[in-house]
Scaffold this motif. Structure first.
Motif, PDB file in Angstrom:
ATOM      1  N   ASN A 131       3.231  17.252  -0.619  1.00 15.73           N
ATOM      2  CA  ASN A 131       2.087  16.248  -0.959  1.00 15.73           C
ATOM      3  C   ASN A 131       2.455  14.978  -1.179  1.00 15.73           C
ATOM      4  OD1 ASN A 131       2.160  16.863  -4.050  1.00 15.73           O
ATOM      5  ND2 ASN A 131       1.846  18.708  -3.022  1.00 15.73           N
ATOM      6  N   LEU A 132       2.147  14.434  -2.457  1.00 16.65           N
ATOM      7  CA  LEU A 132       2.439  13.032  -3.030  1.00 16.65           C
ATOM      8  C   LEU A 132       4.006  13.234  -3.366  1.00 16.65           C
ATOM      9  CD1 LEU A 132       0.591  11.273  -5.782  1.00 16.65           C
ATOM     10  CD2 LEU A 132       2.893  11.991  -6.247  1.00 16.65           C
ATOM     11  N   PHE A 133       4.700  14.157  -3.901  1.00 16.82           N
ATOM     12  CA  PHE A 133       5.953  14.239  -4.239  1.00 16.82           C
ATOM     13  C   PHE A 133       6.843  14.224  -3.383  1.00 16.82           C
ATOM     14  CE2 PHE A 133       3.475  16.430  -7.503  1.00 16.82           C
ATOM     15  CZ  PHE A 133       3.866  15.882  -8.815  1.00 16.82           C
ATOM     16  N   GLY A 134       6.409  14.660  -2.212  1.00 14.60           N
ATOM     17  CA  GLY A 134       7.313  14.516  -1.006  1.00 14.60           C
ATOM     18  C   GLY A 134       7.011  13.502   0.129  1.00 14.60           C
ATOM     19  N   PHE A 135       5.673  13.096   0.190  1.00 12.77           N
ATOM     20  CA  PHE A 135       5.550  12.110   1.292  1.00 12.77           C
ATOM     21  C   PHE A 135       4.739  10.782   0.630  1.00 12.77           C
ATOM     22  CE2 PHE A 135       5.707  16.218   3.269  1.00 12.77           C
ATOM     23  CZ  PHE A 135       6.319  16.251   4.277  1.00 12.77           C
ATOM     24  N   LEU A 136       4.826  10.415  -0.681  1.00 10.27           N
ATOM     25  CA  LEU A 136       4.429   9.032  -0.992  1.00 10.27           C
ATOM     26  C   LEU A 136       5.439   8.115  -0.500  1.00 10.27           C
ATOM     27  CD1 LEU A 136       2.236   7.628  -2.736  1.00 10.27           C
ATOM     28  CD2 LEU A 136       3.744   7.857  -4.764  1.00 10.27           C
ATOM     29  N   ASP A 137       4.945   7.144   0.318  1.00 10.97           N
ATOM     30  CA  ASP A 137       6.132   6.390   0.894  1.00 10.97           C
ATOM     31  C   ASP A 137       5.869   4.889   0.106  1.00 10.97           C
ATOM     32  OD1 ASP A 137       7.746   4.619   2.449  1.00 10.97           O
ATOM     33  OD2 ASP A 137       6.301   4.558   4.064  1.00 10.97           O
ATOM     34  N   LEU A 138       7.154   4.858  -0.709  1.00  9.76           N
ATOM     35  CA  LEU A 138       7.066   3.703  -1.844  1.00  9.76           C
ATOM     36  C   LEU A 138       8.295   2.746  -1.151  1.00  9.76           C
ATOM     37  CD1 LEU A 138       6.955   5.497  -5.275  1.00  9.76           C
ATOM     38  CD2 LEU A 138       5.084   4.253  -4.111  1.00  9.76           C
ATOM     39  N   SER A 163       0.985   4.216   5.535  1.00 12.10           N
ATOM     40  CA  SER A 163       1.533   4.782   4.236  1.00 12.10           C
ATOM     41  C   SER A 163       1.759   3.993   3.193  1.00 12.10           C
ATOM     42  CB  SER A 163       2.849   5.520   4.860  1.00 12.10           C
ATOM     43  OG  SER A 163       3.828   4.463   5.255  1.00 12.10           O
ATOM     44  N   HIS A 164       1.793   2.736   3.585  1.00  6.86           N
ATOM     45  CA  HIS A 164       2.053   1.836   2.377  1.00  6.86           C
ATOM     46  C   HIS A 164       0.740   1.609   1.772  1.00  6.86           C
ATOM     47  CE1 HIS A 164       3.360  -1.560   0.205  1.00  6.86           C
ATOM     48  NE2 HIS A 164       2.433  -2.409   0.763  1.00  6.86           N
ATOM     49  N   ALA A 165      -0.353   1.518   2.469  1.00 10.64           N
ATOM     50  CA  ALA A 165      -1.826   1.348   2.018  1.00 10.64           C
ATOM     51  C   ALA A 165      -2.149   2.769   0.923  1.00 10.64           C
ATOM     52  CB  ALA A 165      -2.634   1.146   3.168  1.00 10.64           C
ATOM     53  N   GLN A 166      -1.668   3.746   1.441  1.00  7.75           N
ATOM     54  CA  GLN A 166      -1.923   5.038   0.646  1.00  7.75           C
ATOM     55  C   GLN A 166      -1.113   4.849  -0.691  1.00  7.75           C
ATOM     56  OE1 GLN A 166       0.073   8.958   1.886  1.00  7.75           O
ATOM     57  NE2 GLN A 166      -1.824   9.577   1.962  1.00  7.75           N
ATOM     58  N   ALA A 167       0.197   4.276  -0.421  1.00  8.40           N
ATOM     59  CA  ALA A 167       1.181   4.284  -1.689  1.00  8.40           C
ATOM     60  C   ALA A 167       0.256   3.283  -2.736  1.00  8.40           C
ATOM     61  CB  ALA A 167       2.418   3.796  -1.402  1.00  8.40           C
ATOM     62  N   ARG A 168       0.029   2.153  -2.068  1.00  6.65           N
ATOM     63  CA  ARG A 168      -0.794   1.069  -3.055  1.00  6.65           C
ATOM     64  C   ARG A 168      -2.175   2.050  -3.787  1.00  6.65           C
ATOM     65  NH1 ARG A 168       2.270  -2.191  -4.986  1.00  6.65           N
ATOM     66  NH2 ARG A 168       0.446  -2.447  -6.213  1.00  6.65           N
ATOM     67  N   GLU A 169      -2.856   2.744  -3.061  1.00  6.04           N
ATOM     68  CA  GLU A 169      -3.848   3.103  -3.521  1.00  6.04           C
ATOM     69  C   GLU A 169      -3.714   4.316  -4.833  1.00  6.04           C
ATOM     70  OE1 GLU A 169      -8.100   5.818  -2.257  1.00  6.04           O
ATOM     71  OE2 GLU A 169      -6.532   5.116  -0.618  1.00  6.04           O
ATOM     72  N   VAL A 170      -2.579   5.154  -4.609  1.00  2.00           N
ATOM     73  CA  VAL A 170      -2.048   5.811  -5.544  1.00  2.00           C
ATOM     74  C   VAL A 170      -1.659   5.298  -6.798  1.00  2.00           C
ATOM     75  CG1 VAL A 170      -0.148   7.538  -6.217  1.00  2.00           C
ATOM     76  CG2 VAL A 170      -1.034   7.742  -3.963  1.00  2.00           C
ATOM     77  N   ASP A 174      -2.734   2.468  -7.960  1.00  3.85           N
ATOM     78  CA  ASP A 174      -3.992   1.821  -8.550  1.00  3.85           C
ATOM     79  C   ASP A 174      -4.768   3.136  -9.006  1.00  3.85           C
ATOM     80  OD1 ASP A 174      -3.726  -0.457  -7.328  1.00  3.85           O
ATOM     81  OD2 ASP A 174      -4.814  -0.158  -5.367  1.00  3.85           O
ATOM     82  N   ARG A 175      -4.917   4.317  -8.646  1.00  2.00           N
ATOM     83  CA  ARG A 175      -5.497   5.303  -9.199  1.00  2.00           C
ATOM     84  C   ARG A 175      -4.706   5.715 -10.381  1.00  2.00           C
ATOM     85  NH1 ARG A 175      -7.856   9.561  -4.545  1.00  2.00           N
ATOM     86  NH2 ARG A 175      -8.560   8.235  -3.310  1.00  2.00           N
ATOM     87  N   ILE A 176      -3.526   5.899 -10.377  1.00  2.00           N
ATOM     88  CA  ILE A 176      -2.793   6.162 -11.667  1.00  2.00           C
ATOM     89  C   ILE A 176      -2.807   4.946 -12.821  1.00  2.00           C
ATOM     90  CG2 ILE A 176      -0.362   6.679 -12.466  1.00  2.00           C
ATOM     91  CD1 ILE A 176       0.248   7.964  -9.705  1.00  2.00           C
ATOM     92  N   GLY A 177      -2.746   3.756 -12.180  1.00  2.00           N
ATOM     93  CA  GLY A 177      -3.003   2.589 -13.225  1.00  2.00           C
ATOM     94  C   GLY A 177      -1.560   2.241 -13.820  1.00  2.00           C
ATOM     95  N   VAL A 178      -0.485   2.447 -13.285  1.00  2.00           N
ATOM     96  CA  VAL A 178       0.680   2.235 -13.690  1.00  2.00           C
ATOM     97  C   VAL A 178       1.630   1.453 -12.651  1.00  2.00           C
ATOM     98  CG1 VAL A 178       0.980   4.317 -14.807  1.00  2.00           C
ATOM     99  CG2 VAL A 178       2.093   4.139 -12.754  1.00  2.00           C
ATOM    100  N   ALA A 179       2.576   0.724 -13.220  1.00  2.00           N
ATOM    101  CA  ALA A 179       3.478  -0.312 -12.397  1.00  2.00           C
ATOM    102  C   ALA A 179       4.515   0.858 -11.776  1.00  2.00           C
ATOM    103  CB  ALA A 179       4.292  -1.038 -13.375  1.00  2.00           C
ATOM    104  N   PRO A 180       5.221   0.560 -10.583  1.00  2.00           N
ATOM    105  CA  PRO A 180       6.143   1.335  -9.881  1.00  2.00           C
ATOM    106  C   PRO A 180       7.273   1.847 -10.828  1.00  2.00           C
ATOM    107  CG  PRO A 180       5.666  -0.420  -8.476  1.00  2.00           C
ATOM    108  CD  PRO A 180       5.039  -0.682  -9.942  1.00  2.00           C
ATOM    109  N   ASP A 181       7.669   1.142 -11.828  1.00  2.00           N
ATOM    110  CA  ASP A 181       8.709   1.460 -12.533  1.00  2.00           C
ATOM    111  C   ASP A 181       8.435   2.375 -13.587  1.00  2.00           C
ATOM    112  OD1 ASP A 181       7.555  -0.010 -14.455  1.00  2.00           O
ATOM    113  OD2 ASP A 181       9.078  -1.817 -14.602  1.00  2.00           O
ATOM    114  N   GLN A 182       7.038   2.887 -13.828  1.00  2.00           N
ATOM    115  CA  GLN A 182       6.594   3.746 -14.661  1.00  2.00           C
ATOM    116  C   GLN A 182       6.666   5.242 -14.291  1.00  2.00           C
ATOM    117  OE1 GLN A 182       3.251   1.172 -16.124  1.00  2.00           O
ATOM    118  NE2 GLN A 182       4.143   1.347 -18.008  1.00  2.00           N
ATOM    119  N   LEU A 183       6.741   5.263 -12.827  1.00  2.00           N
ATOM    120  CA  LEU A 183       6.341   6.391 -12.275  1.00  2.00           C
ATOM    121  C   LEU A 183       7.181   7.770 -12.762  1.00  2.00           C
ATOM    122  CD1 LEU A 183       5.855   5.388  -8.581  1.00  2.00           C
ATOM    123  CD2 LEU A 183       4.110   6.207  -9.889  1.00  2.00           C
ATOM    124  N   ASP A 184       8.395   7.482 -13.087  1.00  2.00           N
ATOM    125  CA  ASP A 184       9.303   8.484 -13.757  1.00  2.00           C
ATOM    126  C   ASP A 184       8.671   9.323 -14.916  1.00  2.00           C
ATOM    127  OD1 ASP A 184      10.844   7.540 -11.584  1.00  2.00           O
ATOM    128  OD2 ASP A 184      12.573   7.043 -12.931  1.00  2.00           O
TER     129      ASP A 184
END
Length: 505
Positions: free
Chosen positions: A157-164, A246-253, A255-265
């Motif tokens: 799912n997101l852990f294996g197929f989120l394309d950032l 896949s990029h649009a899906q990543a942007r939506e993720v 937006d839903r989480i509400g964090v910057a990319p460097d906070q994903l960890d």
């Protein structure tokens, strides 16, 4: 070997010694790490080698499964009574963790150079594990067919197929689950000999989403040379995401989480599971990024021809007579009338409904109204399997097509040949999974035919003399009691339903 009622056996791997046991006459090693943790700073990044260990590592039980919203598990005891009964739901439940990159190995003996059969689990690209269905167990196939059988866990799912991959710091994040599987196949290459296997004779096979993963590996430069034969079971899905989607899906993720990319960890694993589930079960797919997955998948009309990466890899491909419509927990199996069937088909086929029904009645004259309806509803999977066989032959390769048609006698034979029904037969588990197969003499004969064909293909690249290649009269092996190989098996119904009526969604 250590003496006890369950003897313990040690084997050497590239990262340290592992300890397994004997199950039903085969050596079994479970939960062996092939990669390191994918948590924290390793999240949404390519897999890394695992840390080695000095002492012997106990590998007697399954490793953790990848983070996911457990398919059906949360409803056990609340709904799906017959489904849970037939599939042995919950019989191998394990914890979830981002430290999930594990392999399970069954082998008759540690010496020798046997064919290696690497099974990729189903669950679309979203759920499942290498042990979540009892039918996956590899001990009986390994023992009876003298081969090494391997299953594995990887990100989903997101852990294996989120394309950032368009974001700084995540440039290599496309198709992480498929990168995990390549690392696993590298582990097989480097360690098969320690388990009595031949790293130069590896067959990859998978069902449903696992079949889709096999198709992806056929289009991956990094996987070239790591396997030598391939089998796609009820998983001929040619449609995957393009980079813009896949990029649009990543942007939506984000937006839903509400964090910057460097906070994903630092986001809790449970929160990401919830986000992934919010997109729906089939939303998570690989992306044809041009680098990790370099080509359109086999069966896509734009797939390459004879210059394809894996044109030289022989292929078995097929589907079950029924797939997503079956009689489990479904009262319509006993009440559906021909008038009901016609009404349903008009929704799918419009003015062609009567022609489709006539063609299927001619092909399957003994089916009940519900049985025929379930067969017709499997047409998208059937069309995709035929398309994939055609594409392999067009590349100059070899393809063998099958249909699994044997109906289980359990529950009054209502389940039909449901999605996943063939797995217990492929793995020679007709007795182990008796609630699914009935463990009748006929079931055992079908298991010998199916499992024997898969093992022969793994040994030699051909599934037996009786099973003619697809380009020999558009032939199909119909697995039933008895099984038969039939020319032009699909022609009549393909003409009726149209060769490209559906896409997978």
């Amino acid at each position: 070997m250590h003496g006890s009622s369950f003897p313990l056996v040690d084997a050497e791997t590239t990262h340290g010694r592992v300890r397994g046991t004997i199950e039903r006459g085969a050596l079994a090693f479970k939960g062996i790490p092939y990669g390191g943790s994918t948590a924290g700073p390793n999240r949404f990044r390519p897999p890394k080698q695992p840390a080695g260990w000095d002492d012997v590592r106990s590998c007697l039980f399954w490793g953790p499964q990848a983070p996911q919203q457990a398919l059906g598990q949360n409803a056990l005891g609340l709904s799906g009574d017959e489904d849970a009964f037939v599939f042995y739901r919950g019989s191998a439940a394990v914890a979830q963790s981002e430290d999930c990159l594990r392999v399970n190995v069954w082998t008759p003996d540690l010496a020798g150079a046997r064919p290696v059969m690497v099974y990729l689990h189903g669950g679309a690209f979203t759920g499942g594990s290498g042990n979540d269905l009892l039918a996956y167990d590899g001990a009986n196939l390994a023992r009876s067919e003298d081969c090494v059988v391997i299953t594995s866990n990887h990100r989903l799912n997101l852990f294996g197929f989120l394309d950032l991959s368009r974001l700084t710091g995540y440039e290599d994040s496309a198709n992480l689950a498929m990168q995990d599987i390549v690392l696993m196949l590298q582990w097989v290459r480097d360690n098969a000999a320690s388990f009595g296997g031949d790293p130069g004779n590896v067959t990859i096979y998978g069902q449903s989403g696992g079949g889709g993963k096999v198709s992806c590996l056929l289009s991956m430069p990094s996987a070239r040379g790591l396997f030598h034969k391939a089998v796609v079971q009820s998983g001929s899905f040619a449609e995957i995401l393009d980079p813009d989607a896949s990029h649009a899906q990543a942007r939506e993720v984000l937006d839903r989480i509400g964090v910057a990319p460097d906070q994903l960890d630092g986001i809790p694993m449970s929160a990401l599971i919830d986000v992934a589930a919010g997109f729906g079960f089939t939303a998570w797919r690989p992306v044809q990024d041009g680098r990790i997955i370099a080509e359109p998948l086999l069966g896509d009309p734009s797939a390459p021809g004879s210059d394809a990466l894996s044109a030289h890899v022989p292929l078995i491909v097929g589907a079950n007579q029924n797939e997503f419509v079956n009689g489990l927990d479904n009262p319509r199996a006993e009440t559906m009338t021909w008038a009901d069937v016609r009404s349903e088909l008009r929704t799918d086929f419009g003015a062609s409904a009567d022609d489709v029904l006539a063609a299927y009645k001619d092909r399957y004259p003994d089916e009940s109204p519900f049985g025929l309806f379930a067969t017709i509803e499997a047409a998208p999977m059937r069309v995709a399997a035929v398309r994939q066989a055609e594409a392999k032959v067009a590349q100059g390769g070899q393809a063998w097509l099958y249909q699994f048609a044997w109906k289980t006698p359990v529950l009054g034979a209502r389940p039909g040949t449901f999605h996943s029904a063939e797995i217990a037969f492929v793995q020679k588990n007709a007795v182990l999974c008796e609630r699914q197969t009935g463990a009748t003499a006929a079931a055992l004969d079908v298991a010998d035919a199916v499992g024997g064909a898969w093992a022969a293909f793994a040994r030699t690249g051909r599934p037996g003399e009786q099973w003619r290649p697809w380009d020999d009269g558009r032939s199909t092996m119909v697995f039933d009691a008895p099984s038969r190989c039939e020319a032009n098996f699909d022609d009549q119904i393909l003409q009726a339903v149209g060769h490209a009526t559906w896409t997978w969604a």
